[in-house]
Design an enzyme around this catalytic site. Structure first.
Site, PDB file in Angstrom:
ATOM      1  N   GLY A 243      52.129  38.379  37.100  1.00 48.26           N
ATOM      2  CA  GLY A 243      50.920  37.932  37.795  1.00 48.26           C
ATOM      3  C   GLY A 243      50.611  38.587  39.114  1.00 48.26           C
ATOM      4  N   GLU A 278      58.335  38.957  34.999  1.00 47.42           N
ATOM      5  CA  GLU A 278      57.580  39.577  33.895  1.00 47.42           C
ATOM      6  C   GLU A 278      56.335  40.303  34.415  1.00 47.42           C
ATOM      7  OE1 GLU A 278      56.501  36.234  31.423  1.00 47.42           O
ATOM      8  OE2 GLU A 278      58.566  35.780  30.887  1.00 47.42           O
ATOM      9  N   PRO A 279      56.489  41.248  35.326  1.00 44.14           N
ATOM     10  CA  PRO A 279      55.294  41.917  35.841  1.00 44.14           C
ATOM     11  C   PRO A 279      54.695  42.867  34.801  1.00 44.14           C
ATOM     12  CG  PRO A 279      57.259  42.994  36.697  1.00 44.14           C
ATOM     13  CD  PRO A 279      57.735  41.805  35.900  1.00 44.14           C
ATOM     14  N   GLY A 280      53.387  42.857  34.692  1.00 39.83           N
ATOM     15  CA  GLY A 280      52.709  43.785  33.791  1.00 39.83           C
ATOM     16  C   GLY A 280      51.810  44.694  34.607  1.00 39.83           C
ATOM     17  N   ARG A 281      50.665  44.133  34.996  1.00 38.57           N
ATOM     18  CA  ARG A 281      49.642  44.909  35.713  1.00 38.57           C
ATOM     19  C   ARG A 281      50.205  45.678  36.899  1.00 38.57           C
ATOM     20  NH1 ARG A 281      44.329  42.976  35.764  1.00 38.57           N
ATOM     21  NH2 ARG A 281      45.207  40.932  35.287  1.00 38.57           N
ATOM     22  N   CYS A 347      26.502  49.932  21.359  1.00 39.20           N
ATOM     23  CA  CYS A 347      25.231  49.202  21.282  1.00 39.20           C
ATOM     24  C   CYS A 347      25.385  47.759  21.738  1.00 39.20           C
ATOM     25  CB  CYS A 347      24.705  49.269  19.853  1.00 39.20           C
ATOM     26  SG  CYS A 347      24.506  50.971  19.361  1.00 39.20           S
ATOM     27  N   GLU A 348      25.624  47.576  23.007  1.00 43.99           N
ATOM     28  CA  GLU A 348      25.749  46.248  23.614  1.00 43.99           C
ATOM     29  C   GLU A 348      25.300  46.380  25.058  1.00 43.99           C
ATOM     30  OE1 GLU A 348      27.721  43.291  22.675  1.00 43.99           O
ATOM     31  OE2 GLU A 348      28.781  44.039  20.913  1.00 43.99           O
ATOM     32  N   TYR A 375      45.948  46.907  30.854  1.00 46.69           N
ATOM     33  CA  TYR A 375      44.937  46.241  30.018  1.00 46.69           C
ATOM     34  C   TYR A 375      43.738  47.152  29.760  1.00 46.69           C
ATOM     35  CZ  TYR A 375      47.926  42.389  31.434  1.00 46.69           C
ATOM     36  OH  TYR A 375      49.023  41.603  31.680  1.00 46.69           O
TER      37      TYR A 375
HETATM   38  N1  LLP Z   1      53.975  36.911  31.294  1.00 48.07           N
HETATM   39  C1  LLP Z   1      53.138  36.193  30.548  1.00 48.07           C
HETATM   40  C2  LLP Z   1      53.650  35.039  29.805  1.00 48.07           C
HETATM   41  C3  LLP Z   1      51.766  36.545  30.483  1.00 48.07           C
HETATM   42  O1  LLP Z   1      50.943  35.819  29.755  1.00 48.07           O
HETATM   43  C4  LLP Z   1      51.310  37.674  31.204  1.00 48.07           C
HETATM   44  C5  LLP Z   1      49.907  38.088  31.138  1.00 48.07           C
HETATM   45  C6  LLP Z   1      52.237  38.402  31.960  1.00 48.07           C
HETATM   46  C7  LLP Z   1      53.560  37.987  32.003  1.00 48.07           C
HETATM   47  C8  LLP Z   1      51.857  39.613  32.742  1.00 48.07           C
HETATM   48  O2  LLP Z   1      50.941  39.317  33.736  1.00 48.07           O
HETATM   49  P1  LLP Z   1      50.522  40.429  34.807  1.00 48.07           P
HETATM   50  O3  LLP Z   1      51.746  40.710  35.633  1.00 48.07           O
HETATM   51  O4  LLP Z   1      50.055  41.612  34.069  1.00 48.07           O
HETATM   52  O5  LLP Z   1      49.451  39.787  35.594  1.00 48.07           O
HETATM   53  N2  LLP Z   1      43.717  41.216  30.055  1.00 48.07           N
HETATM   54  C9  LLP Z   1      43.679  40.588  31.360  1.00 48.07           C
HETATM   55  C10 LLP Z   1      45.036  40.088  31.806  1.00 48.07           C
HETATM   56  C11 LLP Z   1      45.659  39.129  30.829  1.00 48.07           C
HETATM   57  C12 LLP Z   1      47.018  38.664  31.255  1.00 48.07           C
HETATM   58  C13 LLP Z   1      47.690  37.890  30.169  1.00 48.07           C
HETATM   59  N3  LLP Z   1      49.026  37.474  30.458  1.00 48.07           N
HETATM   60  C14 LLP Z   1      43.103  41.584  32.358  1.00 48.07           C
HETATM   61  O6  LLP Z   1      42.724  42.671  31.944  1.00 48.07           O
HETATM   62  O7  LLP Z   1      42.961  41.264  33.527  1.00 48.07           O
END
Ligand code: LLP
Length: 420
Positions: A243, A278-281, A347-348, A375
């Site tokens: 997050g 659990e970092p993603g972004r 086309c949107e 993402y």
């Molecule tokens: N852990 C869990 C259980 C999650 O559901 C998520 C993201 C993460 C970790 C990673 O979160 P992050 O660190 O990336 O914020 N498609 C959307 C974001 C959806 C996030 C879904 N869950 C966007 O483009 O902003």
């Protein structure tokens, strides 16, 4: 670090000029910087290793943000674990060389087959999100002759103050079990023969630029950890989810990983809990851009359009969340600017990458849509029978194609017409 910067009047990825990438691989193209990817993971690792409560922590990259094998492989080589949400992501991380013992499995809808696959691989933990899921996991584990390591994903009911579509920790969300029910559910889990309780998990939302809600969530979770311990249920690890946000626009302040983590780790001092993140972004977002070429400039009444060869199918975030991505000319011009909506060929009306952007550009120019590493490609589709973009990774002066552009026949290769 700034992986993408103007050098000699041209936007570069590390030391490679973007026009050279466009000439060699075509557009649209996702371009990632190896140095930026590694630096962002290292920032987590450094903060964790410098804090007594963080040593032994596990950074589980949230694969959903960008599941490219090359990126997974780089992170695996650096010792990262992975947060997966499907059997497909499990196969991907294994193919990329992940240690299954560092994999956590999140998500509200795990199938029995996915559970069996993950048990067989020997993952670190299942983040379980409901009672029926817990019961199914118990049954599947029994059939496989295994004990399933489990955390319950608890919904701490904290407002992350982010976009409603990416808030997950509020009561109304489909995610996790209600905070008030968590104790009873843990007691129930403890009574199941094939479940081994190892941790507790929460994830409150995505793109948080204010670290305060993470602290609030931690306080609530620690109250539960103590209550569980009083009931004789020992928690070994605390999964704080992902997050942490990134800077999409210049006026946003991106907290450092230390700003985010140090208060949490300090609060955990002396508790002997292993920390899982659990970092993603944050690991990939600013390490990638989407390179696109302007096909046409279309002046209109009140509004002009720069029609580019990338579209909402390549980068869905603007259409889906009204997300803002910076859009930069690859070769900036000093002339007068005009205001454009930067749109794709789909086309949107919602097919825009940016609206109301002041640009000095011509047809044929290249644009870079910034902060597209998270993402972006992971959410790309074939809408309008558009092949998904090529992906390349820059490493210093070298460029590697990490996924080729799809060929159109591949898009319908699995389809069949009815017999005559
Ligand atoms: N852990 C869990 C259980 C999650 O559901 C998520 C993201 C993460 C970790 C990673 O979160 P992050 O660190 O990336 O914020 N498609 C959307 C974001 C959806 C996030 C879904 N869950 C966007 O483009 O902003």
């Amino acid at each position: 670090m700034t992986p993408f910067a103007i050098q000699n009047g041209v936007l570069h990825a590390e030391s490679v000029p973007l026009p050279a990438i466009a000439a060699r691989f075509g557009t649209p193209a996702y371009v990632y910087s190896r140095a930026a990817l590694e630096a962002s993971l290292r920032e987590f690792q450094d903060v964790l290793s410098g804090n007594p409560a963080g040593t032994g922590a596990l950074v589980c990259y949230a694969v959903k943000a960008n599941s490219s094998l090359a990126i997974l492989n780089l992170f695996a080589r650096m010792g990262a674990g992975f947060d997966i949400v499907s059997g497909g992501e499990l196969q991907r991380v294994l193919a990329a060389g992940a240690d299954p013992g560092k994999v956590v499995f999140s998500g509200v809808g795990k199938t029995a087959a996915e559970m069996a696959q993950a048990l067989d691989a020997g993952i670190f933990c299942f983040n379980v999100e409901s009672i029926p899921e817990l019961e199914r996991l118990n049954e599947v584990a029994g059939r496989c002759g295994k004990a399933a390591p489990v955390s319950l994903r608890v919904n701490p009911n904290v407002d992350p103050k982010t976009h409603p579509y990416i808030s997950t920790g509020l009561k109304e969300a489909k995610f996790g079990v209600a905070y008030e029910d968590a104790l009873a559910l843990y007691l129930r889990a403890a009574a199941l023969p094939n479940i081994r309780i190892t941790g507790i998990d929460c994830h409150i939302g995505s793109q948080l630029l204010d670290p305060a809600p993470f602290g609030e969530a931690l306080e609530r979770i620690l109250v539960l950890v103590d209550r569980l311990s009083a009931e004789g249920i020992a928690i070994h690890h605390l999964d704080l989810g992902g997050g942490l946000g990134i800077r999409y626009r210049d006026d946003q302040v991106q907290p450092t990983v230390a700003d985010y983590l140090t208060p949490l780790l300090d609060r955990l001092a002396g508790r002997g809990l292993q920390v899982v993140l659990e970092p993603g972004r944050r690991l990939v977002g600013n390490a990638g851009l989407l390179l696109t070429r302007i096909e046409y400039l279309k002046p209109g009444e009140g509004k002009s359009f720069a029609i580019v060869d990338a579209a909402m199918n390549d980068l869905m975030r603007p259409a889906l969340y009204e997300a803002w991505h910076d859009i930069l000319p690859v070769v900036p011009n000093a002339g007068d600017t005009s205001v454009y909506d930067v749109v794709g060929p789909v086309c949107e009306t919602g097919d825009f990458l940016g609206q109301g952007r002041a640009l000095c550009v011509d047809a044929g120019d290249l644009l870079a849509v910034m902060s597209a590493g998270a993402y972006g490609m992971a959410m790309a589709s074939n809408y309008n029978t558009r092949p998904r973009a090529v992906e390349v990774m820059v490493d210093g002066g070298q460029v590697f194609e990490i996924r080729r552009r799809e060929a159109i026949p591949e898009l319908f290769a699995g389809e069949r017409v009815l017999p005559a």
